[in-house]
Design a protein around this motif. Structure first.
Motif, PDB file in Angstrom:
ATOM      1  N   ILE A  96       1.809  -2.698  -6.457  1.00 27.93           N
ATOM      2  CA  ILE A  96       2.375  -1.525  -5.771  1.00 27.93           C
ATOM      3  C   ILE A  96       3.481  -0.954  -6.648  1.00 27.93           C
ATOM      4  O   ILE A  96       4.142  -1.706  -7.376  1.00 27.93           O
ATOM      5  CB  ILE A  96       2.913  -1.920  -4.368  1.00 27.93           C
ATOM      6  N   MET A 146      -1.647   0.455   4.610  1.00 28.60           N
ATOM      7  CA  MET A 146      -1.671   1.753   3.920  1.00 28.60           C
ATOM      8  C   MET A 146      -3.091   2.261   3.682  1.00 28.60           C
ATOM      9  O   MET A 146      -3.269   3.321   3.086  1.00 28.60           O
ATOM     10  CB  MET A 146      -0.887   1.680   2.598  1.00 28.60           C
ATOM     11  N   ARG A 151       3.684   6.218   3.954  1.00 26.54           N
ATOM     12  CA  ARG A 151       5.150   6.134   4.086  1.00 26.54           C
ATOM     13  C   ARG A 151       5.773   6.613   2.770  1.00 26.54           C
ATOM     14  O   ARG A 151       5.071   6.760   1.756  1.00 26.54           O
ATOM     15  CB  ARG A 151       5.604   4.719   4.464  1.00 26.54           C
ATOM     16  N   VAL A 154       5.021   5.385  -1.517  1.00 27.52           N
ATOM     17  CA  VAL A 154       3.833   4.581  -1.850  1.00 27.52           C
ATOM     18  C   VAL A 154       2.551   5.431  -1.948  1.00 27.52           C
ATOM     19  O   VAL A 154       1.461   4.984  -1.597  1.00 27.52           O
ATOM     20  CB  VAL A 154       3.645   3.378  -0.880  1.00 27.52           C
ATOM     21  N   TYR A 157      -0.339   3.804  -3.979  1.00 26.98           N
ATOM     22  CA  TYR A 157      -0.847   2.608  -3.293  1.00 26.98           C
ATOM     23  C   TYR A 157      -1.686   3.019  -2.064  1.00 26.98           C
ATOM     24  O   TYR A 157      -2.790   2.505  -1.851  1.00 26.98           O
ATOM     25  CB  TYR A 157       0.346   1.754  -2.891  1.00 26.98           C
ATOM     26  N   GLY A 188      -0.932  -7.012   7.384  1.00 25.83           N
ATOM     27  CA  GLY A 188       0.278  -6.265   7.746  1.00 25.83           C
ATOM     28  C   GLY A 188       1.341  -6.551   6.708  1.00 25.83           C
ATOM     29  O   GLY A 188       1.032  -6.707   5.522  1.00 25.83           O
ATOM     30  N   GLN A 194       5.251  -9.637  -3.734  1.00 23.32           N
ATOM     31  CA  GLN A 194       5.093  -8.177  -3.719  1.00 23.32           C
ATOM     32  C   GLN A 194       6.081  -7.487  -2.787  1.00 23.32           C
ATOM     33  O   GLN A 194       6.531  -6.366  -3.037  1.00 23.32           O
ATOM     34  CB  GLN A 194       3.647  -7.808  -3.292  1.00 23.32           C
ATOM     35  N   THR A 195       6.404  -8.139  -1.681  1.00 24.35           N
ATOM     36  CA  THR A 195       7.292  -7.505  -0.690  1.00 24.35           C
ATOM     37  C   THR A 195       8.726  -8.062  -0.746  1.00 24.35           C
ATOM     38  O   THR A 195       9.559  -7.678   0.077  1.00 24.35           O
ATOM     39  CB  THR A 195       6.726  -7.691   0.738  1.00 24.35           C
TER      40      THR A 195
HETATM   41  C1  GCO Z   1       5.343  -1.236   1.261  1.00 30.16           C
HETATM   42  C2  GCO Z   1       4.629  -2.550   1.283  1.00 30.16           C
HETATM   43  C3  GCO Z   1       3.250  -2.421   1.896  1.00 30.16           C
HETATM   44  C4  GCO Z   1       2.635  -3.768   2.135  1.00 30.16           C
HETATM   45  C5  GCO Z   1       1.285  -3.816   2.716  1.00 30.16           C
HETATM   46  C6  GCO Z   1       1.236  -3.322   4.111  1.00 30.16           C
HETATM   47  O1  GCO Z   1       6.098  -0.991   0.333  1.00 30.16           O
HETATM   48  O2  GCO Z   1       5.185  -0.483   2.228  1.00 30.16           O
HETATM   49  O3  GCO Z   1       4.609  -3.216   0.072  1.00 30.16           O
HETATM   50  O4  GCO Z   1       2.487  -1.465   1.335  1.00 30.16           O
HETATM   51  O5  GCO Z   1       2.710  -4.592   1.018  1.00 30.16           O
HETATM   52  O6  GCO Z   1       0.284  -3.305   1.885  1.00 30.16           O
HETATM   53  O7  GCO Z   1      -0.008  -3.586   4.658  1.00 30.16           O
END
Ligand code: GCO
Ligand code: NAP
Length: 264
Positions: A96, A146, A151, A154, A157, A188, A194-195
């Motif tokens: 992402i 997504m 949002r 992103v 992505y 979710g 990644q997060t």
């Molecule tokens: C973001 C997140 C998401 C999640 C995920 C949600 O920045 O909003 O990284 O995109 O990782 O894909 O389902």
């Protein structure tokens, strides 16, 4: 009896050195599958091999960039000659970039599309002929919230994951006649590297505002864990889901069902 067993099956999970991919590979192994996985660096490979060993799982690891078709073809051919043809492909590798769209370079946008959308096409294309020859197979694409929602920051992505939802439906439509089921899992908000930037503690020790936002937005009132994806992936990889095709299974603690907390 419902058939969740993966005994004798060969599974390739892309990007399974850590995070969601690692947990799903572990689940498939526990259900009986032989596991192959890939990642991009020797450093991640060494750590992953040690982690699989510690979990008591025998795996075959490949250093392979899923955006490079020649590398993917070589990996799939090697898996076929060592473990057997791939029965289950999990397209998990993904990245992402969180950048406001008007500040993003086209090259950065393309890189996300390349890894998150073109690579699942490349990997699926590489395994489908073997699946047809064998009389069936399972392809599981790791989509996202997504795939449905947008949002700030992103755009690439969301475009890729929305596209991956449609690639899933198209593979199901085109190859269902060969007993190939292609489904997606839409995790979710899951606590992985990644997060991690969205969960970083603030200098005063309080929660990151995005962290609090996600907990409030999720009926389960928590972040997901990679382990939350273990049951869903085994279901979609097994005979128990043989008439499920082109479906996206959201594993989101209820986010997509929820309008949000009522004001007090
Ligand atoms: C973001 C997140 C998401 C999640 C995920 C949600 O920045 O909003 O990284 O995109 O990782 O894909 O389902
Ligand atoms: P992660 O912790 O960042 O792990 C991503 C994995 O993908 C790593 O193993 C990485 O390995 C690999 N990878 C990335 N690019 C690659 C490439 N070109 N070739 C080969 N491997 C590559 O991510 P995650 O959170 O576990 O996410 C896994 C998947 O779930 C992704 O598709 C992600 O978009 C999706 N997802 C995540 C969440 C979430 O909240 N975490 C929610 C919904 C969907 P190397 O670093 O070695 O390259």
């Amino acid at each position: 009896m419902v058939n969740f067993s993966l005994d004798g099956k060969v599974a390739l999970v892309t990007g399974a050195a850590y995070g969601i991919g690692f947990a799903m590979a572990k689940a498939l192994a526990e259900a009986g599958a032989k596991i192959a996985f890939n990642c991009r660096s020797q450093e991640h490979m060494d750590k992953a091999l040690a982690d699989y060993k510690a979990a008591g799982i025998e795996v075959k690891g490949y250093i392979c960039d899923v955006t490079k078709e020649e590398q993917v073809k070589e990996m799939v051919a090697d898996i076929a000659s060592t473990l057997g043809p791939v029965d289950i492909l999990v397209n998990n590798a993904g990245i992402i970039k969180r950048i406001p769209m008007h500040e993003m370079e086209a090259e950065e946008f393309r890189q996300v599309i390349d890894i998150d959308l073109v690579a699942p096409y490349i990997c699926s294309k590489a395994v489908i002929p073997g699946m047809i020859e064998k009389g069936g197979g399972k392809i599981i694409n790791i989509c996202s919230m997504m795939s449905e929602l947008g949002r700030e920051t992103v755009s690439a992505y969301a475009s890729a994951k929305g596209g991956l939802k449609m690639l899933t439906r198209n593979i199901a439509s085109e190859y269902g006649q060969y007993n190939i089921q292609c489904n997606g899992i839409g995790p979710g908000y899951i606590a992985t590297p990644q997060t991690a930037p969205l969960r970083e503690r603030q200098p005063d020790g309080s929660r990151h505002p995005f962290d609090s936002f996600i907990v409030a937005k999720t009926p389960a009132e928590r972040w997901g864990t990679p382990e939350d994806l273990m049951g869903p992936v085994v279901f979609l990889a097994s005979g128990a889901s043989d008439f499920v095709n082109g479906h996206i299974l959201y594993v989101d603690g209820g986010i997509l069902a929820y309008i949000g907390k009522q004001p007090k």
